[in-house]
Design an enzyme around this catalytic site. Structure first.
Site, mmCIF file in Angstrom:
data_model
loop_
_atom_site.group_PDB
_atom_site.id
_atom_site.type_symbol
_atom_site.label_atom_id
_atom_site.label_comp_id
_atom_site.label_asym_id
_atom_site.label_seq_id
_atom_site.Cartn_x
_atom_site.Cartn_y
_atom_site.Cartn_z
ATOM 1 N N PRO A 1 39.011 48.766 46.738
ATOM 2 C CA PRO A 1 39.982 49.375 45.814
ATOM 3 C C PRO A 1 40.948 50.278 46.565
ATOM 4 C CG PRO A 1 37.875 50.512 45.650
ATOM 5 C CD PRO A 1 37.691 49.387 46.638
ATOM 6 N N CYS A 2 41.680 49.698 47.462
ATOM 7 C CA CYS A 2 42.590 50.505 48.283
ATOM 8 C C CYS A 2 43.614 51.218 47.418
ATOM 9 C CB CYS A 2 43.268 49.628 49.317
ATOM 10 S SG CYS A 2 43.504 47.955 48.788
ATOM 11 N N HIS A 3 43.840 50.749 46.225
ATOM 12 C CA HIS A 3 44.833 51.413 45.372
ATOM 13 C C HIS A 3 44.291 52.741 44.862
ATOM 14 C CE1 HIS A 3 42.364 48.771 42.830
ATOM 15 N NE2 HIS A 3 42.426 49.770 41.980
#
Length: 106
Positions: A55-57
């Site tokens: 979940p790099c966001h």
DNA sequence: AACATGACATAAG
DNA sequence: CCTTATGCCATGT
């Protein structure tokens, strides 16, 4: 047996970020072992394989600001994803006091 | 092996 | 608010 490399630790921590929350690079670095790895975290996410589905966001700067080089086309794209998860965005920023994933509350 | 680059954080001015 | 400097790891040339 090999111990986990720094990157693996970072990926592990990032993968633990719950939905609707965000974590800062420094926070991840600290949880991964050393807070000075903040820069390494950035690089780690830069070269992270899609297979990880991280979940790099949900990873933002300490100011709750999304990095400019994150997605092509603009930061707005990312802010949009966070809003869908329940994170309120204001001026392209996240209210860290409420949404930062961590015990460490401002 | 050496140097340069990169999605940051912190300190100092 | 801004710039400069330092710290850390992995990768590319």
């Amino acid at each position: 047996m090999k111990e986990k490399n720094t990157f693996d630790k970072i990926y592990d921590v990032v993968g633990q970020i719950p939905e609707g929350k965000v974590a800062s690079y420094g926070q991840i670095a600290e949880l991964a072992g050393n807070r000075r790895w903040a820069r390494v975290v950035g690089y780690a996410l830069h070269v992270v394989p899609d297979s990880m589905h991280l979940p790099c966001h949900r990873v933002v700067t300490k100011e709750g600001r999304v990095s400019g080089a994150f997605l092509s086309g603009g930061v707005n794209r990312q802010a949009r994803m966070l809003e869908e998860e329940g994170v309120e965005i204001e001026e392209d920023r996240v209210d860290m006091r409420k949404y930062q994933w961590s015990k460490r509350i401002f």
